[in-house]
Design a protein around this motif. Sequence first.
Motif, short mmCIF file in Angstrom:
data_model
loop_
_atom_site.label_atom_id
_atom_site.label_comp_id
_atom_site.label_asym_id
_atom_site.label_seq_id
_atom_site.Cartn_x
_atom_site.Cartn_y
_atom_site.Cartn_z
N VAL A 199 13.57 6.33 12.37
CA VAL A 199 14.06 6.73 11.05
C VAL A 199 12.82 6.76 10.14
O VAL A 199 12.03 5.83 10.13
N GLY A 200 12.62 7.86 9.46
CA GLY A 200 11.42 7.96 8.62
C GLY A 200 11.61 7.20 7.32
O GLY A 200 10.72 6.51 6.83
N ILE A 201 12.81 7.35 6.75
CA ILE A 201 13.09 6.76 5.45
C ILE A 201 14.43 6.02 5.51
O ILE A 201 15.39 6.48 6.13
N LYS A 206 0.85 -1.19 0.00
CA LYS A 206 0.00 0.00 0.00
C LYS A 206 0.90 1.26 0.00
O LYS A 206 1.98 1.24 0.58
N SER A 207 0.43 2.34 -0.63
CA SER A 207 1.25 3.54 -0.67
C SER A 207 1.42 4.13 0.74
O SER A 207 0.46 4.22 1.50
N LYS A 208 2.66 4.53 1.03
CA LYS A 208 2.91 5.16 2.33
C LYS A 208 3.36 6.61 2.09
O LYS A 208 4.10 7.16 2.89
N LYS A 209 2.87 7.19 0.99
CA LYS A 209 3.32 8.54 0.62
C LYS A 209 3.07 9.57 1.72
O LYS A 209 3.82 10.52 1.86
N GLY A 210 1.99 9.36 2.47
CA GLY A 210 1.66 10.29 3.55
C GLY A 210 2.78 10.41 4.58
O GLY A 210 2.96 11.46 5.19
N LEU A 211 3.54 9.36 4.74
CA LEU A 211 4.62 9.36 5.73
C LEU A 211 5.78 10.26 5.31
O LEU A 211 6.55 10.71 6.15
N LEU A 212 5.91 10.47 4.02
CA LEU A 212 7.05 11.24 3.52
C LEU A 212 7.09 12.64 4.14
O LEU A 212 8.15 13.11 4.57
N LYS A 213 5.95 13.29 4.19
CA LYS A 213 5.92 14.68 4.70
C LYS A 213 6.31 14.74 6.18
O LYS A 213 6.86 15.73 6.65
N LYS A 214 6.01 13.66 6.90
CA LYS A 214 6.33 13.64 8.34
C LYS A 214 7.79 13.28 8.59
O LYS A 214 8.31 13.47 9.68
N ALA A 228 10.26 6.73 -14.94
CA ALA A 228 10.16 6.09 -13.62
C ALA A 228 8.72 6.10 -13.13
O ALA A 228 8.20 5.10 -12.63
N ARG A 229 8.05 7.22 -13.31
CA ARG A 229 6.65 7.33 -12.87
C ARG A 229 5.76 6.38 -13.65
O ARG A 229 4.88 5.73 -13.10
N GLN A 230 6.04 6.30 -14.95
CA GLN A 230 5.25 5.42 -15.81
C GLN A 230 5.33 3.96 -15.32
O GLN A 230 4.34 3.27 -15.26
N PHE A 231 6.52 3.56 -14.93
CA PHE A 231 6.70 2.17 -14.49
C PHE A 231 6.25 1.93 -13.06
O PHE A 231 5.75 0.87 -12.73
N LEU A 232 6.44 2.92 -12.21
CA LEU A 232 6.14 2.69 -10.78
C LEU A 232 4.72 3.09 -10.39
O LEU A 232 4.20 2.64 -9.38
N GLY A 233 4.14 3.98 -11.19
CA GLY A 233 2.77 4.40 -10.90
C GLY A 233 2.71 5.55 -9.91
O GLY A 233 3.72 5.93 -9.31
N PRO A 234 1.52 6.11 -9.71
CA PRO A 234 1.39 7.34 -8.92
C PRO A 234 1.60 7.15 -7.42
O PRO A 234 1.89 8.10 -6.70
N ASN A 235 1.46 5.93 -6.92
CA ASN A 235 1.54 5.72 -5.47
C ASN A 235 2.96 5.59 -4.92
O ASN A 235 3.17 5.68 -3.73
N LYS A 236 3.90 5.34 -5.81
CA LYS A 236 5.27 5.13 -5.33
C LYS A 236 5.99 6.48 -5.17
O LYS A 236 5.71 7.45 -5.88
N ILE A 237 6.94 6.48 -4.27
CA ILE A 237 7.71 7.70 -3.99
C ILE A 237 8.94 7.74 -4.90
O ILE A 237 9.67 6.75 -4.99
#
Length: 211
Positions: free
Chosen positions: A39-41, A2-10, A100-109
């Motif tokens: 560690v966030g990332i 599942k995308s964890k993009k929300g965590l990036l900002k934190k 990269a976006r094309q292959f990984l899709g919108p949910n990946k960082i």
Amino acid sequence: MKSKKGLLKKSRLYVIIDKETCERRPLADIANKITNKGVGIFQYRDKVSNKETVLRNARALKKSCDANTLFIVNDFLDVAKIIDCDGLHFGQGDLSLKLARQFLGPNKIIGISCHSLKQAIDAQNCGADYIGVGPIFSTPTKPEYKPVGLGLIKAISKKIKIPFFVIGGINRNNLNSVLSAGAKRVAICSAICKAKNINREFTNIRKQLYS
Ligand code: TZP
Ligand code: MG
């Protein structure tokens, strides 16, 4: 995954486990000391192993991350895709963001290393989720790069809205100088990977960052 993009900002602390920098230290030993401890990332960077080893290491390292840690692979789009990690980091002159976006899709960082304000603006305009800015100080991890210095941090913080992580030669002794220059997020490799006592080094950096 599942995308964890929300965590990036934190996330304010980004640790890179670089195979060459770790020398003989097992990657998993370092990972186990830092993941899930604030560690966030967490990024796996490997410029020396063959692809099969990279794939095997990436799979194992991904397992050491909990739901609150983003796991990013450096350089290898195919590995990132196969292991379904949280995202990919690459440099200037690597593959294009569009591809990269094309292959990984919108949910990946997707993160990109930038060494100037122009590169940072371009990365932001092209849809990067975050950027790495540096090397701020000289570093043996990227000996071929001239340090960009603290001045770039101020310029970037004025123009860049996506999260940016300052990187390169950052350790507990100079961390406050990058924070004072306007950085909110830091990426650290050798200070952790080469530390005599990883737990102590990591805790010290984390405390300074969040104090
Ligand atoms: N990009 C700029 S510096 C660097 C990368 C990947 C290496 C990390 O720097 P350090 O000094 O090992 O923390
Ligand atoms: Mg690269």
